[in-house]
Design an enzyme around this catalytic site. Structure first.
Site, PDB file in Angstrom:
ATOM      1  N   ASP A   1       0.839  -1.200   0.000  1.00 58.92           N
ATOM      2  CA  ASP A   1       0.000   0.000   0.000  1.00 58.92           C
ATOM      3  C   ASP A   1       0.880   1.259   0.000  1.00 58.92           C
ATOM      4  O   ASP A   1       1.845   1.341   0.769  1.00 58.92           O
ATOM      5  CB  ASP A   1      -0.869  -0.036   1.268  1.00 58.92           C
ATOM      6  CG  ASP A   1      -1.921   1.036   1.288  1.00 58.92           C
ATOM      7  OD1 ASP A   1      -2.847   0.987   0.476  1.00 58.92           O
ATOM      8  OD2 ASP A   1      -1.831   1.948   2.152  1.00 58.92           O
TER       9      ASP A   1
ATOM     10  N   GLU B   1       1.795  -0.604  -4.963  1.00 60.65           N
ATOM     11  CA  GLU B   1       0.844   0.449  -5.305  1.00 60.65           C
ATOM     12  C   GLU B   1       1.665   1.732  -5.351  1.00 60.65           C
ATOM     13  O   GLU B   1       1.946   2.337  -4.320  1.00 60.65           O
ATOM     14  CB  GLU B   1      -0.266   0.580  -4.253  1.00 60.65           C
ATOM     15  CG  GLU B   1      -1.300   1.610  -4.678  1.00 60.65           C
ATOM     16  CD  GLU B   1      -2.056   2.284  -3.540  1.00 60.65           C
ATOM     17  OE1 GLU B   1      -3.178   2.742  -3.761  1.00 60.65           O
ATOM     18  OE2 GLU B   1      -1.516   2.386  -2.420  1.00 60.65           O
TER      19      GLU B   1
HETATM   20  C1  GLC Z   1      -4.208   3.041  -0.543  1.00 59.51           C
HETATM   21  C2  GLC Z   1      -5.432   2.199  -0.374  1.00 59.51           C
HETATM   22  C3  GLC Z   1      -6.555   3.052   0.069  1.00 59.51           C
HETATM   23  C4  GLC Z   1      -6.186   3.696   1.383  1.00 59.51           C
HETATM   24  C5  GLC Z   1      -4.880   4.455   1.271  1.00 59.51           C
HETATM   25  C6  GLC Z   1      -4.337   4.808   2.607  1.00 59.51           C
HETATM   26  O1  GLC Z   1      -4.309   3.940  -1.578  1.00 59.51           O
HETATM   27  O2  GLC Z   1      -5.702   1.510  -1.555  1.00 59.51           O
HETATM   28  O3  GLC Z   1      -7.757   2.352   0.190  1.00 59.51           O
HETATM   29  O4  GLC Z   1      -7.184   4.573   1.782  1.00 59.51           O
HETATM   30  O5  GLC Z   1      -3.892   3.676   0.652  1.00 59.51           O
HETATM   31  O6  GLC Z   1      -3.869   3.659   3.258  1.00 59.51           O
END
Ligand code: GLC
Ligand code: CA
Length: 535
Positions: free
Chosen positions: A201, A275
């Site tokens: 994440d 991500e």
């Molecule tokens: C990422 C997740 C999202 C979350 C954010 C903060 O983007 O996919 O759902 O709110 O991180 O952790």
């Protein structure tokens, strides 16, 4: 010859556990619920599941606010349930990817509680980003949280802490070696429990530099960084080039260390997907250099218009950039943070685009419910739970629409998801979109996904790159067709609102909607559809 690792061209099914299936009648999906539906998941033809967080959490941000990363939140079950889920998935030859959230903890994590109870400058505070207020009492800089409102919250003694997301998600200080030690412990914990990989994440966010500098347009930047806020592409791209808190060089050192950790599990093929929505796009390739992570998400298709030039550029760029580091791209049309693709570009277009993307090299991510063609849920403001909604005083509706639970069966809401009132309401209008109904209808989106994923595995995985066809027409806006060949398959997408002729040789193997007619030696591709032909 060594066969390709399992993740190389995998199809990965993203499960948002709270919305998947409720096993104990409390209105919220849980781990035993996921386990009980693994046969369904397997029947889709996917190779792996990625589970959004199910760790101990006050659930201020859908579990991405982790209070104990090495335990299961009671709302989802317990560690035994997690073990059972992994075991049952493995029994079906499905790999399991866990979500790891290293940019921040929940404010309920024991470290943050200790920081609150410790003095400025203490080692407890050094695990986070605590700074004194400016002389006039304002926060240390003008950054705006990605969920709206300031990125800083003040504590009792006057210091502020940084949170790029909700105030309940204090950012961790990755300059402090204790932080990495703790995360390595967490990675090992889940690998030892059986997981096969991690989705990291906010992977680009961990390292902060120049924390005390202001940004010229903090609100614009915050909006540009949200997948659910529409914005002119040029404006968005210009803003995204100015993010001061993402994609610093230091993050790569962390992933090099993690890669060594993963590889130390010889024979396990542990993978990680970042991500990391970074700009310019070439920067994303750094996350997948040979000694770093295995995959990086490509977010372009989550916002791309249904337009031949846009889609051509996205696909071409992603394939060629990844090739420079010997990696394959990833493709995602929906996730828990963005509007569902069927709502964003239209139902038929969503099916066409899925079939177009399933032919491409690399890994494909499918967000649970996407296979049904689910639209965004219609919610009242009183239903909403996303912190964005509250932090922007309702100006941004937030991501709950994509997180409405899945309709399984029956004629009335909540369609078998739960015996209780679901945590977000499921509209009665989803009656025809239940898994039960779609299983019974050979023309359903579900059957399209199943057939396409099967064909993909049989004829495309491992067959190398694509060759664009009709290349003279590519790169133009409003062109009606986009087509490529790969292996023995030719993929033709008709983006226009009328049927188009295409000179395709070979026999039709699948079409996303309608029927393909043959006419004067040419094939007629229905409006807003994709067809595959086999040589
Ligand atoms: C990422 C997740 C999202 C979350 C954010 C903060 O983007 O996919 O759902 O709110 O991180 O952790
Ligand atoms: Ca439950």
């Amino acid at each position: 010859m060594k066969s390709a690792p399992w993740w190389k061209e995998a199809t990965i099914y993203q499960i948002y556990p709270r919305s998947f299936f409720d096993s104990n009648g409390d209105g919220e999906g849980d781990l035993p619920g996921v386990t009980s539906k693994l046969d369904y998941v397997k029947s889709l033809g996917v190779d792996a599941i990625w589970l959004s967080p199910f760790y101990t959490s006050p659930n201020k941000d859908g579990g991405y606010d982790v209070a104990n990363p090495r335990d299961v939140d009671p709302r989802f079950g317990n560690l035994e349930d997690a073990k059972e889920l992994i075991a049952q998935a493995h029994k079906r030859n499905l790999r399991v990817i866990a979500d790891i959230v290293p940019n921040h903890f929940s404010d309920q994590h024991e470290w943050f509680q200790a920081a609150l109870n410790s003095k400025r400058g203490s080692k407890e505070r050094e695990r986070f980003h605590f700074y004194d207020a400016n002389e006039d009492g304002t926060p240390p800089n003008n950054w705006i949280s990605l969920f709206g409102g300031p990125s800083w919250t003040q504590v009792a003694d006057g210091q502020f802490y940084l949170h790029l997301f909700d105030s309940s998600q204090p950012d961790l200080n990755w300059d402090n070696p204790e932080v990495n030690e703790d995360f390595e412990k967490t990675l090992r914990f889940w690998i030892d429990l059986g997981v096969d990989g991690f989705r990291i994440d906010v992977a680009h966010g961990l390292v902060k530099e120049d924390v005390l500098k202001n940004h010229p347009d903090p609100q614009g930047l915050s909006n540009a960084l949200r997948l659910d806020v529409a914005m002119d592409a040029e404006k968005r791209n210009a803003l995204l080039l100015t993010v001061p808190y993402f994609d610093r060089q230091g993050v790569h050192e962390i992933y090099r260390k993690w890669r060594k950790l993963f590889d130390s599990y010889v024979g396990r093929d542990i993978m990680a997907v970042a991500e990391a929505w970074v700009h310019p796009p070439v920067n994303a390739t750094r996350y997948v250099r040979a000694d770093e992570l295995h995959q990086v998400f490509n977010f372009d298709l989550l916002t791309a218009e249904f337009d031949s030039k846009v889609l051509f550029d996205v696909v071409e760029r992603s394939i060629s950039l990844n090739a420079t580091v010997n990696a394959l791209p990833t493709w995602a049309l929906s996730n828990h943070d963005s509007p569902r693709v069927a709502s964003r570009i239209g139902e038929e277009q969503a099916r066409a685009l899925a079939l177009f993307v399933f032919g491409l090299p690399g890994s494909t991510y499918v967000f649970a419910g996407q296979e049904l063609g689910l639209p965004d849920g219609q919610l009242q403001d009183s239903d909403r739970q996303d912190p964005t909604f509250f932090r922007t005083n309702g100006a941004i509706k937030g991501r709950d629409g994509a997180r409405v639970p899945l309709p399984w069966s029956g004629e009335t809401t909540p369609f078998g998801f739960s015996t209780a009132k679901p945590w977000l309401p499921i509209s009665q209008s989803w009656k025809d979109l239940t898994i039960e109904n779609e299983l019974a209808d050979p023309k359903s989106s579900l059957h399209l996904y199943r057939s396409a994923l099967e064909l993909r595995k049989e004829f495309l995985v491992g067959t190398g790159g694509i060759t664009w066809l009709e290349s003279s027409q590519h790169g133009h806006k409003n062109n009606s067709l986009l087509s490529y060949s790969r292996g023995s398959i030719t993929v033709v997408m008709n983006l226009s609102d009328s049927a188009k002729e295409y000179e395709a040789t070979g026999k039709l193997v699948i079409v996303s909607a309608g029927t393909v007619e043959a006419q004067d030696g040419k094939k007629v591709i229905p409006a807003r559809s994709t067809a595959w032909f086999m040589a």
